[in-house]
Design a protein around this motif. Sequence first.
Motif, PDB file in Angstrom:
ATOM      1  N   MET A  40      55.408  20.782  29.985  1.00 32.98           N
ATOM      2  CA  MET A  40      56.505  20.526  29.051  1.00 32.98           C
ATOM      3  C   MET A  40      56.202  21.189  27.713  1.00 32.98           C
ATOM      4  O   MET A  40      55.146  20.995  27.149  1.00 32.98           O
ATOM      5  CB  MET A  40      56.660  19.011  28.875  1.00 32.98           C
ATOM      6  N   TYR A  41      57.128  21.979  27.225  1.00 35.19           N
ATOM      7  CA  TYR A  41      56.972  22.647  25.938  1.00 35.19           C
ATOM      8  C   TYR A  41      57.454  21.700  24.836  1.00 35.19           C
ATOM      9  O   TYR A  41      58.418  20.961  24.999  1.00 35.19           O
ATOM     10  CB  TYR A  41      57.818  23.928  25.886  1.00 35.19           C
ATOM     11  N   GLN A  42      56.810  21.750  23.698  1.00 30.57           N
ATOM     12  CA  GLN A  42      57.236  20.953  22.556  1.00 30.57           C
ATOM     13  C   GLN A  42      57.338  21.852  21.338  1.00 30.57           C
ATOM     14  O   GLN A  42      56.410  22.587  21.022  1.00 30.57           O
ATOM     15  CB  GLN A  42      56.244  19.814  22.278  1.00 30.57           C
ATOM     16  N   PHE A  43      58.477  21.789  20.637  1.00 34.97           N
ATOM     17  CA  PHE A  43      58.670  22.616  19.461  1.00 34.97           C
ATOM     18  C   PHE A  43      59.064  21.748  18.283  1.00 34.97           C
ATOM     19  O   PHE A  43      59.816  20.780  18.419  1.00 34.97           O
ATOM     20  CB  PHE A  43      59.765  23.667  19.695  1.00 34.97           C
ATOM     21  N   GLU A  44      58.577  22.114  17.147  1.00 32.23           N
ATOM     22  CA  GLU A  44      58.914  21.399  15.931  1.00 32.23           C
ATOM     23  C   GLU A  44      60.332  21.776  15.523  1.00 32.23           C
ATOM     24  O   GLU A  44      60.683  22.954  15.421  1.00 32.23           O
ATOM     25  CB  GLU A  44      57.938  21.795  14.813  1.00 32.23           C
TER      26      GLU A  44
ATOM     27  N   GLU B 293      68.172  21.882  32.953  1.00 30.35           N
ATOM     28  CA  GLU B 293      66.761  21.952  33.375  1.00 30.35           C
ATOM     29  C   GLU B 293      65.907  22.694  32.353  1.00 30.35           C
ATOM     30  O   GLU B 293      64.781  22.294  32.052  1.00 30.35           O
ATOM     31  CB  GLU B 293      66.657  22.637  34.737  1.00 30.35           C
ATOM     32  N   LEU B 294      66.441  23.806  31.816  1.00 29.98           N
ATOM     33  CA  LEU B 294      65.694  24.572  30.810  1.00 29.98           C
ATOM     34  C   LEU B 294      65.522  23.768  29.525  1.00 29.98           C
ATOM     35  O   LEU B 294      64.458  23.803  28.901  1.00 29.98           O
ATOM     36  CB  LEU B 294      66.405  25.895  30.517  1.00 29.98           C
ATOM     37  N   ALA B 295      66.562  23.041  29.132  1.00 27.56           N
ATOM     38  CA  ALA B 295      66.476  22.217  27.918  1.00 27.56           C
ATOM     39  C   ALA B 295      65.392  21.158  28.077  1.00 27.56           C
ATOM     40  O   ALA B 295      64.612  20.883  27.153  1.00 27.56           O
ATOM     41  CB  ALA B 295      67.827  21.568  27.642  1.00 27.56           C
ATOM     42  N   GLU B 296      65.325  20.584  29.263  1.00 25.90           N
ATOM     43  CA  GLU B 296      64.302  19.563  29.542  1.00 25.90           C
ATOM     44  C   GLU B 296      62.911  20.186  29.562  1.00 25.90           C
ATOM     45  O   GLU B 296      61.954  19.635  29.015  1.00 25.90           O
ATOM     46  CB  GLU B 296      64.605  18.898  30.882  1.00 25.90           C
ATOM     47  N   LYS B 297      62.790  21.378  30.180  1.00 28.25           N
ATOM     48  CA  LYS B 297      61.499  22.056  30.280  1.00 28.25           C
ATOM     49  C   LYS B 297      60.928  22.408  28.917  1.00 28.25           C
ATOM     50  O   LYS B 297      59.738  22.229  28.643  1.00 28.25           O
ATOM     51  CB  LYS B 297      61.641  23.326  31.131  1.00 28.25           C
ATOM     52  N   PHE B 298      61.803  22.909  28.021  1.00 28.30           N
ATOM     53  CA  PHE B 298      61.333  23.348  26.708  1.00 28.30           C
ATOM     54  C   PHE B 298      61.449  22.278  25.631  1.00 28.30           C
ATOM     55  O   PHE B 298      61.030  22.493  24.489  1.00 28.30           O
ATOM     56  CB  PHE B 298      62.106  24.603  26.276  1.00 28.30           C
ATOM     57  N   GLY B 299      62.018  21.128  25.964  1.00 30.64           N
ATOM     58  CA  GLY B 299      62.096  20.028  25.010  1.00 30.64           C
ATOM     59  C   GLY B 299      63.025  20.297  23.847  1.00 30.64           C
ATOM     60  O   GLY B 299      62.742  19.894  22.715  1.00 30.64           O
ATOM     61  N   VAL B 300      64.128  20.981  24.134  1.00 34.35           N
ATOM     62  CA  VAL B 300      65.102  21.304  23.078  1.00 34.35           C
ATOM     63  C   VAL B 300      66.507  20.991  23.594  1.00 34.35           C
ATOM     64  O   VAL B 300      66.693  20.642  24.757  1.00 34.35           O
ATOM     65  CB  VAL B 300      65.027  22.791  22.667  1.00 34.35           C
ATOM     66  N   GLY B 301      67.499  21.131  22.710  1.00 39.60           N
ATOM     67  CA  GLY B 301      68.874  20.884  23.102  1.00 39.60           C
ATOM     68  C   GLY B 301      69.464  22.042  23.880  1.00 39.60           C
ATOM     69  O   GLY B 301      68.956  23.168  23.841  1.00 39.60           O
ATOM     70  N   ARG B 302      70.552  21.785  24.584  1.00 37.05           N
ATOM     71  CA  ARG B 302      71.194  22.810  25.397  1.00 37.05           C
ATOM     72  C   ARG B 302      71.751  23.943  24.531  1.00 37.05           C
ATOM     73  O   ARG B 302      71.806  25.095  24.965  1.00 37.05           O
ATOM     74  CB  ARG B 302      72.291  22.178  26.250  1.00 37.05           C
TER      75      ARG B 302
ATOM     76  N   MET C 250      61.190  34.140  27.604  1.00 37.48           N
ATOM     77  CA  MET C 250      60.755  35.447  28.100  1.00 37.48           C
ATOM     78  C   MET C 250      59.374  35.329  28.743  1.00 37.48           C
ATOM     79  O   MET C 250      59.119  35.889  29.818  1.00 37.48           O
ATOM     80  CB  MET C 250      60.718  36.449  26.939  1.00 37.48           C
ATOM     81  N   ASN C 251      58.481  34.576  28.111  1.00 37.57           N
ATOM     82  CA  ASN C 251      57.140  34.370  28.676  1.00 37.57           C
ATOM     83  C   ASN C 251      57.223  33.644  30.022  1.00 37.57           C
ATOM     84  O   ASN C 251      56.488  33.957  30.959  1.00 37.57           O
ATOM     85  CB  ASN C 251      56.271  33.561  27.709  1.00 37.57           C
ATOM     86  N   TYR C 252      58.121  32.676  30.094  1.00 36.52           N
ATOM     87  CA  TYR C 252      58.324  31.922  31.341  1.00 36.52           C
ATOM     88  C   TYR C 252      58.758  32.861  32.465  1.00 36.52           C
ATOM     89  O   TYR C 252      58.253  32.793  33.596  1.00 36.52           O
ATOM     90  CB  TYR C 252      59.375  30.839  31.099  1.00 36.52           C
ATOM     91  N   ILE C 253      59.690  33.778  32.157  1.00 34.40           N
ATOM     92  CA  ILE C 253      60.180  34.746  33.147  1.00 34.40           C
ATOM     93  C   ILE C 253      59.050  35.640  33.643  1.00 34.40           C
ATOM     94  O   ILE C 253      58.922  35.910  34.835  1.00 34.40           O
ATOM     95  CB  ILE C 253      61.317  35.597  32.538  1.00 34.40           C
TER      96      ILE C 253
ATOM     97  N   HIS D 117      62.062  31.119  18.673  1.00 36.93           N
ATOM     98  CA  HIS D 117      60.833  30.668  19.316  1.00 36.93           C
ATOM     99  C   HIS D 117      61.080  30.392  20.799  1.00 36.93           C
ATOM    100  O   HIS D 117      60.306  30.815  21.675  1.00 36.93           O
ATOM    101  CB  HIS D 117      60.323  29.407  18.613  1.00 36.93           C
ATOM    102  N   VAL D 118      62.158  29.694  21.093  1.00 43.77           N
ATOM    103  CA  VAL D 118      62.472  29.358  22.481  1.00 43.77           C
ATOM    104  C   VAL D 118      62.812  30.625  23.268  1.00 43.77           C
ATOM    105  O   VAL D 118      62.465  30.745  24.448  1.00 43.77           O
ATOM    106  CB  VAL D 118      63.634  28.341  22.545  1.00 43.77           C
ATOM    107  N   GLU D 119      63.471  31.580  22.615  1.00 46.43           N
ATOM    108  CA  GLU D 119      63.764  32.860  23.284  1.00 46.43           C
ATOM    109  C   GLU D 119      62.475  33.532  23.724  1.00 46.43           C
ATOM    110  O   GLU D 119      62.366  34.035  24.850  1.00 46.43           O
ATOM    111  CB  GLU D 119      64.535  33.776  22.334  1.00 46.43           C
TER     112      GLU D 119
END
Length: 237
Positions: free
Chosen positions: A1-5, A40-49, A21-24, A15-17
Motif C-alpha cells: 500500500m502506497y501512502q502519500f502526504e 482499485e488504483l485509488a485504494e492501492k496508492f491511498g489517494v482519491g479517484r 509509471m513505476n508500477y507499470i 507524485h502519483v503519476e
Amino acid sequence: MYQFERVNNKLLGSHVENELMNYILEKPVEIGQKLPNEFELAEKFGVGRSTIREAVKGLVSKGILEVRRGSGTYVISTSTLESDPLGLSRFQDKYKLALELFEVRLMLEPEIAAMACDYATEEEMAQLKQLCDEVEQLYLSGKNHIQKDIEFHTCIARCSKNRVVEVLIPIINTAVVTFANLTHRMLKRETIETHRAVTDAILNRDAMGARCAMVMHLTYNRQRLLKMMKEEQRKTE
C-alpha cells in the motif's frame, strides 16, 4: 500500500503519476494489458479517484496509457518523452520505425564498440561489466530490464570519448525501447550471449571482436523484427 502526504493537489498528482509509471514498469504491466480500475488504483496508492484520474491523464498525454471508453485504461507504451526526446514515438508504424532505427544502429554501434576498446578507462570497463551482469540478472529473473539495457548501450557510447556520439545516444535509447516494447523478451538467450560477447571484447580491448559482436547482437534483433513484420503482414492479408 502506497501512502502519500496530502499537501498540494498538483504535487500529489505528479507524485502519483510517477508511482503509477513505476508500477507499470516494475509489475510489469505489458503493452496491451489493462490497468486495474480507478477504485482499485485509488485504494492501492491511498489517494482519491480524482488524483488517479489526473495521474492517468498525465500518462495519456505522454503516450503511455490509452483510455478506451466503456472498456478501461490500457498500456500502449513504456517509453516516455524523457526516453524519447527526439519524438520518434509519434510514428504510428512501430515495426517500420524499429527497422529504420536498426539501420541507423548498424551504421553506428559496431564502430562505437570498437572505439570503446581504445578509449575506455579501467573504471568504465568495470562499470560496463557490472551493467552487463545486471541486465542478465534482470532478464533471467523476469523483471523489467529495459532501463538497464539502455544504461549498458549508453555506457559503451560514452566509452568512445566522442562528443558527437554522446549527442546521438537518444537515438540508441529510443531504438532499444522501441524494440523491447515490440518483442517482449523473445531474444533472452541471444541478448545475454551477445551482450557478454561485446563486453568481453571491450574488456580485452579487442576492437575487431567488439565490432563483430555488436553486429551479431543487432543482427539477431533485426532478424527477429523482420520475422514479426512478416507475421503481421500475413494477419492482414
